[in-house]
Design a protein around this motif. Structure first.
Motif, PDB file in Angstrom:
ATOM      1  N   LYS A   1      -2.112 -16.141  -8.785  1.00  0.00           N
ATOM      2  CA  LYS A   1      -1.589 -17.121  -9.727  1.00  0.00           C
ATOM      3  C   LYS A   1      -1.377 -18.473  -9.062  1.00  0.00           C
ATOM      4  O   LYS A   1      -1.667 -19.522  -9.653  1.00  0.00           O
ATOM      5  N   ALA A   2      -0.863 -18.459  -7.835  1.00  0.00           N
ATOM      6  CA  ALA A   2      -0.549 -19.721  -7.149  1.00  0.00           C
ATOM      7  C   ALA A   2      -1.791 -20.526  -6.849  1.00  0.00           C
ATOM      8  O   ALA A   2      -1.712 -21.752  -6.679  1.00  0.00           O
ATOM      9  N   THR A   3      -2.950 -19.878  -6.781  1.00  0.00           N
ATOM     10  CA  THR A   3      -4.192 -20.580  -6.475  1.00  0.00           C
ATOM     11  C   THR A   3      -5.167 -20.566  -7.651  1.00  0.00           C
ATOM     12  O   THR A   3      -6.375 -20.708  -7.466  1.00  0.00           O
ATOM     13  N   ALA A   4      -4.621 -20.434  -8.870  1.00  0.00           N
ATOM     14  CA  ALA A   4      -5.401 -20.552 -10.115  1.00  0.00           C
ATOM     15  C   ALA A   4      -6.729 -19.802 -10.018  1.00  0.00           C
ATOM     16  O   ALA A   4      -7.800 -20.346 -10.303  1.00  0.00           O
ATOM     17  N   THR A   5      -6.654 -18.550  -9.633  1.00  0.00           N
ATOM     18  CA  THR A   5      -7.853 -17.755  -9.385  1.00  0.00           C
ATOM     19  C   THR A   5      -8.562 -17.399 -10.683  1.00  0.00           C
ATOM     20  O   THR A   5      -7.965 -16.873 -11.612  1.00  0.00           O
ATOM     21  N   ASP A   6      -9.851 -17.683 -10.740  1.00  0.00           N
ATOM     22  CA  ASP A   6     -10.696 -17.244 -11.846  1.00  0.00           C
ATOM     23  C   ASP A   6     -11.396 -15.933 -11.507  1.00  0.00           C
ATOM     24  O   ASP A   6     -11.726 -15.156 -12.409  1.00  0.00           O
ATOM     25  N   GLY A   7     -11.664 -15.714 -10.239  1.00  0.00           N
ATOM     26  CA  GLY A   7     -12.295 -14.480  -9.802  1.00  0.00           C
ATOM     27  C   GLY A   7     -12.168 -14.320  -8.304  1.00  0.00           C
ATOM     28  O   GLY A   7     -12.250 -15.300  -7.562  1.00  0.00           O
ATOM     29  N   LEU A   8     -11.923 -13.083  -7.869  1.00  0.00           N
ATOM     30  CA  LEU A   8     -11.843 -12.789  -6.435  1.00  0.00           C
ATOM     31  C   LEU A   8     -12.540 -11.467  -6.188  1.00  0.00           C
ATOM     32  O   LEU A   8     -12.255 -10.467  -6.862  1.00  0.00           O
ATOM     33  N   LEU A   9     -13.465 -11.464  -5.244  1.00  0.00           N
ATOM     34  CA  LEU A   9     -14.193 -10.249  -4.894  1.00  0.00           C
ATOM     35  C   LEU A   9     -14.245 -10.138  -3.379  1.00  0.00           C
ATOM     36  O   LEU A   9     -14.582 -11.102  -2.693  1.00  0.00           O
ATOM     37  N   ILE A  10     -13.890  -8.955  -2.876  1.00  0.00           N
ATOM     38  CA  ILE A  10     -13.893  -8.706  -1.436  1.00  0.00           C
ATOM     39  C   ILE A  10     -14.839  -7.558  -1.136  1.00  0.00           C
ATOM     40  O   ILE A  10     -14.756  -6.488  -1.759  1.00  0.00           O
ATOM     41  N   LEU A  11     -15.740  -7.794  -0.192  1.00  0.00           N
ATOM     42  CA  LEU A  11     -16.656  -6.765   0.286  1.00  0.00           C
ATOM     43  C   LEU A  11     -16.296  -6.380   1.717  1.00  0.00           C
ATOM     44  O   LEU A  11     -16.001  -7.247   2.538  1.00  0.00           O
ATOM     45  N   ARG A  12     -16.325  -5.091   1.977  1.00  0.00           N
ATOM     46  CA  ARG A  12     -16.282  -4.612   3.366  1.00  0.00           C
ATOM     47  C   ARG A  12     -17.451  -3.655   3.545  1.00  0.00           C
ATOM     48  O   ARG A  12     -17.614  -2.718   2.782  1.00  0.00           O
ATOM     49  N   ASP A  13     -18.274  -3.944   4.539  1.00  0.00           N
ATOM     50  CA  ASP A  13     -19.487  -3.157   4.770  1.00  0.00           C
ATOM     51  C   ASP A  13     -20.356  -3.109   3.514  1.00  0.00           C
ATOM     52  O   ASP A  13     -21.006  -2.113   3.215  1.00  0.00           O
ATOM     53  N   GLY A  14     -20.342  -4.214   2.748  1.00  0.00           N
ATOM     54  CA  GLY A  14     -21.197  -4.313   1.577  1.00  0.00           C
ATOM     55  C   GLY A  14     -20.692  -3.571   0.358  1.00  0.00           C
ATOM     56  O   GLY A  14     -21.386  -3.527  -0.666  1.00  0.00           O
ATOM     57  N   ARG A  15     -19.490  -3.022   0.414  1.00  0.00           N
ATOM     58  CA  ARG A  15     -18.917  -2.297  -0.708  1.00  0.00           C
ATOM     59  C   ARG A  15     -17.712  -3.060  -1.254  1.00  0.00           C
ATOM     60  O   ARG A  15     -16.955  -3.660  -0.495  1.00  0.00           O
ATOM     61  N   ILE A  16     -17.543  -3.011  -2.570  1.00  0.00           N
ATOM     62  CA  ILE A  16     -16.452  -3.740  -3.210  1.00  0.00           C
ATOM     63  C   ILE A  16     -15.139  -3.010  -2.976  1.00  0.00           C
ATOM     64  O   ILE A  16     -14.957  -1.868  -3.419  1.00  0.00           O
ATOM     65  N   VAL A  17     -14.222  -3.685  -2.305  1.00  0.00           N
ATOM     66  CA  VAL A  17     -12.893  -3.095  -2.106  1.00  0.00           C
ATOM     67  C   VAL A  17     -11.865  -3.717  -3.049  1.00  0.00           C
ATOM     68  O   VAL A  17     -10.783  -3.154  -3.255  1.00  0.00           O
ATOM     69  N   PHE A  18     -12.203  -4.875  -3.616  1.00  0.00           N
ATOM     70  CA  PHE A  18     -11.304  -5.511  -4.588  1.00  0.00           C
ATOM     71  C   PHE A  18     -12.132  -6.446  -5.458  1.00  0.00           C
ATOM     72  O   PHE A  18     -12.984  -7.187  -4.959  1.00  0.00           O
ATOM     73  N   GLU A  19     -11.837  -6.423  -6.778  1.00  0.00           N
ATOM     74  CA  GLU A  19     -12.519  -7.311  -7.720  1.00  0.00           C
ATOM     75  C   GLU A  19     -11.550  -7.639  -8.843  1.00  0.00           C
ATOM     76  O   GLU A  19     -10.935  -6.741  -9.434  1.00  0.00           O
ATOM     77  N   HIS A  20     -11.425  -8.932  -9.145  1.00  0.00           N
ATOM     78  CA  HIS A  20     -10.421  -9.360 -10.120  1.00  0.00           C
ATOM     79  C   HIS A  20     -10.917 -10.611 -10.849  1.00  0.00           C
ATOM     80  O   HIS A  20     -11.520 -11.495 -10.236  1.00  0.00           O
ATOM     81  N   TYR A  21     -10.650 -10.673 -12.164  1.00  0.00           N
ATOM     82  CA  TYR A  21     -11.045 -11.825 -12.973  1.00  0.00           C
ATOM     83  C   TYR A  21      -9.873 -12.287 -13.836  1.00  0.00           C
ATOM     84  O   TYR A  21      -9.032 -11.491 -14.258  1.00  0.00           O
ATOM     85  N   GLU A  22      -9.857 -13.593 -14.106  1.00  0.00           N
ATOM     86  CA  GLU A  22      -8.844 -14.185 -14.966  1.00  0.00           C
ATOM     87  C   GLU A  22      -9.486 -15.297 -15.802  1.00  0.00           C
ATOM     88  O   GLU A  22     -10.629 -15.701 -15.558  1.00  0.00           O
ATOM     89  N   GLY A  23      -8.736 -15.804 -16.771  1.00  0.00           N
ATOM     90  CA  GLY A  23      -9.109 -17.020 -17.488  1.00  0.00           C
ATOM     91  C   GLY A  23     -10.395 -16.961 -18.270  1.00  0.00           C
ATOM     92  O   GLY A  23     -11.085 -17.972 -18.436  1.00  0.00           O
ATOM     93  N   GLY A  24     -10.760 -15.772 -18.782  1.00  0.00           N
ATOM     94  CA  GLY A  24     -11.985 -15.652 -19.559  1.00  0.00           C
ATOM     95  C   GLY A  24     -13.223 -15.362 -18.744  1.00  0.00           C
ATOM     96  O   GLY A  24     -14.323 -15.269 -19.293  1.00  0.00           O
ATOM     97  N   ASN A  25     -13.086 -15.225 -17.451  1.00  0.00           N
ATOM     98  CA  ASN A  25     -14.217 -14.882 -16.591  1.00  0.00           C
ATOM     99  C   ASN A  25     -14.377 -13.364 -16.509  1.00  0.00           C
ATOM    100  O   ASN A  25     -13.414 -12.612 -16.642  1.00  0.00           O
ATOM    101  N   ASP A  26     -15.597 -12.925 -16.256  1.00  0.00           N
ATOM    102  CA  ASP A  26     -15.852 -11.525 -15.945  1.00  0.00           C
ATOM    103  C   ASP A  26     -17.072 -11.459 -15.035  1.00  0.00           C
ATOM    104  O   ASP A  26     -17.576 -12.488 -14.575  1.00  0.00           O
ATOM    105  N   ARG A  27     -17.553 -10.265 -14.770  1.00  0.00           N
ATOM    106  CA  ARG A  27     -18.628 -10.113 -13.781  1.00  0.00           C
ATOM    107  C   ARG A  27     -19.948 -10.745 -14.228  1.00  0.00           C
ATOM    108  O   ARG A  27     -20.857 -10.934 -13.408  1.00  0.00           O
ATOM    109  N   ASP A  28     -20.080 -11.070 -15.511  1.00  0.00           N
ATOM    110  CA  ASP A  28     -21.312 -11.670 -16.012  1.00  0.00           C
ATOM    111  C   ASP A  28     -21.202 -13.178 -16.217  1.00  0.00           C
ATOM    112  O   ASP A  28     -22.140 -13.806 -16.719  1.00  0.00           O
TER     113      ASP A  28
END
Length: 391
Positions: A74-101
């Motif tokens: 929230k403090a950084t007005a995040t629209d989307g955050l995705l974290i990969l470790r070894d090429g695999r998704i460990v975290f994925e999050h969307y806000e503000g009308g955004n999604d994976r597409d």
């Protein structure tokens, strides 16, 4: 596609201004002319999920207190955050009308993609990084760009100094702001007639966005192809990008190579994984390994220390350089990152095999506190992941 309502109808007069920007940043096609970039949904780079708990995530604030993960988002007005470790998704999050597409604008993180394209084209022998830009764009021979090399442009070491009138003329040419009715300012005309103070090229780091738009013109001249088609054929399809992607263009169709790239969060993260993987997808070399090594190893630290952003980044690191459109923090572990205004970032931590892609809608183009929080969060994400075994 998300159907979230905008607070009003964003247009050229307000699309980069909060609260309109949060909708506009993932609906750029409805506001600006664009050129489509081909992806490869049929051969997408697979991103399997291995979720990790970030309950222990804590950011310590300078004046006391902490932020948990939700508070950071929230403090950084995040629209989307995705974290990969070894090429695999460990975290994925969307806000503000955004999604994976949703294709979201990358702003100046676009410069990093332009820098990668230069490496690909140089390896193919289609452009000479050490050549003067006038070799490809003789129209700028009578301007302050005379004598500047492709390398100096991509490293932000060209001696170009704009006054307020010059900056406004550039903004008008780029097509991101309203202009007088009946006029058609555009980038090519701007470069051919620009007035800017010339200083010696090759000096300290000096961030001038027009440098990268001029690189786009040089790339198209050198190859005889549009920047959008080159990216699609040589980078985006080979890496297995699967979503809608495009780049904004000016009134005459010239690409905004400095900031107009729009893509999905997942494809942004795939690009980071490609960089982490040495430019290879499996056995297929896409970005030359030597070009990526050059970015990591050959930036001029003194040029950064003498440059305009030394003090701005001092709270993050004093041991940095800028090379081919990428920022590199030379602490341990070394961190490569792409950065755009309003909070667009792609972090590549090769030592810990981690990629972090973040899209945002900061109210201010440059928010010093949000930049600091984001970098602190990267370190905290790495800490949490290092304390948990890979799935």
């Amino acid at each position: 596609m998300p159907t979230d309502p905008s607070p009003a109808t964003p247009d050229l007069s307000n699309w980069r201004t909060a609260p309109y920007s949060r909708w506009a940043f993932h609906n750029v096609r409805s506001i600006l002319p664009v050129a489509d970039i081909a992806s490869a949904p049929g051969s997408a780079w697979p991103l399997q999920a291995s979720p990790v708990s970030f309950e222990d995530f804590r950011l310590k604030l300078p004046k006391g207190g902490t932020l948990d993960l939700e508070g950071f988002l929230k403090a950084t007005a995040t629209d989307g955050l995705l974290i990969l470790r070894d090429g695999r998704i460990v975290f994925e999050h969307y806000e503000g009308g955004n999604d994976r597409d949703t294709p979201h604008i990358l702003m100046s993180a676009t410069k990093s993609i332009t820098g990668l394209m230069l490496g690909i084209l140089a390896e193919r022998g289609e452009i000479d990084i050490d050549a003067e830009v006038t070799r490809y764009v003789p129209e700028v021979a009578g301007t302050a760009y005379r004598g500047a090399t492709i390398r100096q442009l991509t490293d932000m070491r060209a001696g170009i100094v704009f006054d307020a009138a010059g900056l406004q003329a550039y903004a008008d040419a780029a097509g991101w702001e309203p202009v007088a009715s009946g006029t058609t300012p555009n980038l090519h005309d701007f470069f051919a007639t620009m007035r800017a103070q010339a200083q010696p090229h090759g000096g300290a780091f000096s961030y001038v966005s027009s440098n990268t738009d001029l690189l786009g013109w040089a790339i198209e001249r050198a190859t005889g192809r549009s920047f959008a088609s080159l990216v699609g054929t040589l980078l985006w399809q080979p890496l297995g990008a699967s979503g809608e992607t495009f780049i904004t263009v000016d009134r005459k169709g010239a690409p905004r190579c400095t900031g107009g790239f729009c893509t999905t969060l997942r494809d942004f993260a795939r690009l980071g994984q490609l960089v982490l993987s040495g430019g290879r997808r499996g056995s297929h070399a896409i970005i030359p390994q030597g070009w990526l090594d050059d970015i990591r190893q050959n930036g001029d630290v003194q040029a950064w220390r003498d440059g305009q952003w030394r003090d701005s980044f001092a709270a993050i690191s004093r041991n940095m350089h800028y090379r081919s459109g990428w920022y590199v923090i030379n602490d341990e572990p070394q961190l490569m990152f792409a950065m755009g205004i309003h909070g667009q970032n792609l972090f590549v931590d090769a030592a810990n095999r981690i990629v972090i892609a973040k899209l945002s809608s900061w109210a201010q183009p440059v928010d010093g506190q949000a930049i600091w929080l984001t970098h602190q969060a990267v370190a905290e994400f790495v800490r949490v992941l290092r304390e948990q075994p890979a799935g």
